[in-house]
Design an enzyme around this catalytic site. Sequence first.
Site, mmCIF file in Angstrom:
data_model
loop_
_atom_site.group_PDB
_atom_site.id
_atom_site.type_symbol
_atom_site.label_atom_id
_atom_site.label_comp_id
_atom_site.label_asym_id
_atom_site.label_seq_id
_atom_site.Cartn_x
_atom_site.Cartn_y
_atom_site.Cartn_z
ATOM 1 N N ARG A 151 0.944 -1.255 0.069
ATOM 2 C CA ARG A 151 -0.048 -0.103 0.033
ATOM 3 C C ARG A 151 0.915 1.298 0.020
ATOM 4 O O ARG A 151 1.859 1.166 0.936
ATOM 5 C CB ARG A 151 -0.978 0.165 1.291
ATOM 6 N N GLU A 173 14.624 2.473 -2.517
ATOM 7 C CA GLU A 173 15.486 1.869 -3.391
ATOM 8 C C GLU A 173 14.989 0.673 -4.805
ATOM 9 O O GLU A 173 15.713 0.637 -5.615
ATOM 10 C CB GLU A 173 16.475 0.754 -2.453
HETATM 11 MO MO1 MOS Z 1 19.620 3.183 2.049
HETATM 12 S S1 MOS Z 1 21.573 2.115 1.450
HETATM 13 O O1 MOS Z 1 19.956 3.477 3.449
HETATM 14 O O2 MOS Z 1 19.813 4.472 1.030
#
Ligand code: MOS
Length: 748
Positions: free
Chosen positions: A632, A709
Amino acid sequence: MDTTERPGSIIGSPVPRVDGPLKVSGTAMYTADHSFPGMLYAVPVCATIGNGTIASLDTAAAEKMPGVKAIYHGGNIGKFFRLAPSKDSSTKVDEKRLPFEDDVIRYHGQYVALAVASTLEQAQAAAAAVKVDYHEEKPDVREDLAAGVEQKTKSERGDAPAEFSKSEVQVDQTYTTPAESHAVIEPHATVAVWEGNSVTLYESSQAIVTYRNTMSEMLGIPKENVRAITKFIGSGFGGKLWAWTHCLLAASAARNLGKPVKLVLARKMMFNSAGHRPATQQRLRIGAARDGKLTAIVHDFQNHTSILDDYVENCGEATDHLYSVPNVLITAGLAHRNVGTPTSMRGPGAVPGLFALESALDELAVKLNIDPLELRLRNDAEIDEGKKIPFSSRHLKECFTVGAEKFGWAQRTPGVGSMKKDGVTLGWGVAGASWIAFRFDCELTLDLRADGTARVACGTQDIGTGTYTVIAQMVSEKTGISLEKIVVEIGDSALPPGPTSGGSMATASIVNALNGAANDAIDRVLRLATAGANAPFAGKKPDNLAFAAGRVHEKEKPSESGIPYEKILKAANVNTASASGKSKAMFGDITEPEKTKRSMHSFAAQFAEVSWQPEIARLRLNRVVTVVDAGRIINRRTATNQIQGAVVMGVGMAMFEHIRYDSRNGAPMNSNLADYVLATHADSPPIDVTFIEHPDPYLNVLGARGVGEIGLAGIPAAIASAVYHATGVRVRNLPIKIEDLLVPAATA
Ligand code: MOS
């Protein structure tokens, strides 16, 4: 971006950042903005060799310079302590050697002394005047990482090397990714202010609780005597997860001199002594049957690390679960080099690993003459075959099909250089991606106050991703209190210990603790509403009341009929209904109440289009389509922004970023933002971001996973595959350089 409001819920809404006005007006206080009366400035002296020992250190001239208060070195800085190992990250540093601990220089830029003076310029001049002689040896910064390195098994199932050898179609290639700098806009900085035996450290930290614990142990003072403050961060990208040696230098100088000390790293130092993404070298062997079914993957990787530290870049993180394959062997090796200690950088391990894995799959698709998207769909994994447990929630197939539709993938013709538009050659590439989802420990308090405001206090921090905003949204969702009446107090280790802002896990870590605190604070208001003869709901049971839109009402009546909670508090002369929330870390092992192991990851499918004009050697990235399965979404504006930013970082990784070390002295040769080329707006194509929202039932009550990420993870491989499709040149060593493409395709 989809900006439609969701009626009845602020969760998911594209709410603008609540801290936006502070940022755009320049009033947000970053670490180096903190100044104090009598404050001194510290500037490290950096080694100019990459390997050797200090023969002599002459500080006499520097000490006599105007404004200079002290020149510190191993002989006079005072004592630091090492950390005992711990099983979690309650304390942590990546560079374990204490500053000035011995006379050995193991990397270029290692601190050898520290100049402290009344002004920055005086400290810089004094640092430059410290005379250091060295016994210099040749540094080892060799780029080949495999030679002589011992490989350790990270994951194994079946007999992958044997099955690979027997497989009908094989790819056996080696891929490399270079060292990268975090290149954050705000450099590392520490401002240390002592009062007696206690110190307040203004710090650019992604983990103030770990930082506080670490500094207390390394300085040798109780935890209670250290306070870490990080109100705003100009990005961390993993580089600011743990304390670096300059933090100790600043704290110690301030203690010795009895004055506040500010130490801000110069950009050049950011390439040496505060971490970087290490270079990797990865041999991928993938075997498949003619029908495209994967039979074996062998992923042998190495990364460089410093001489003293064993930093492992876990390139195989995604390899053992992303696709279904019966035989897998993943091994890791470390190549010690005369470089600074590496650290986490955005998507550590998985991101360089996915460049290799997804590039190799593209090579396999070419060999099989199967569409690269189709190859991935044919090998979709039902469970995490590495850990042999189900996924908490996995919709990678849907990411691929939704992305293909958005991108127009059905129009793709497979031949190299076969697609043209307006006289230029197009190349299309695709990659899959995953990124781990966990939860850190989180404690916080929520106060519902008689002035109609709410306050959340949590010792986490906002690294620029929107933590202030999503916390306020979650409080608003539970209570109906409007955003401008919600005070979010974070960025101070004196607050209840909150999660690290790392691994894209802070938001997911906060959800349950905040939910629990809100339930308990509301429960207190409901009890108050029924308590005593004069209470507004006297005679009713708290169970029969509900709290919505900031009002207490009877369950069977509409919320508009209710009484604003602040009225109930005021009438009873209660200032605050406060409650604590707490949730435990969860690293994919146990979930309540199921007590079932689940593999937790976010997933993505990423598509890239390049154009190529061989006659002028012009390569452009035209567009990126990215579809993310992150459970979500709490705020579609900040989440979209996270993915867009990550894509741009992926563009940098694919096409520009690399640290190159000088073989003569181990210096990063391009240690400035002119020579360390990053993707700019001009390099960033239109980025189409889609979230397919399937709440993850295992991670927290909202079903939210991380959204940082994952946005970067497949981009370098998607671009490299698009470049192959356009040019016929397979670039296996990042970044992709124009000179790589100036090869007749037939010989590539
Ligand atoms: Mo992450 S490697 O803590 O941006």
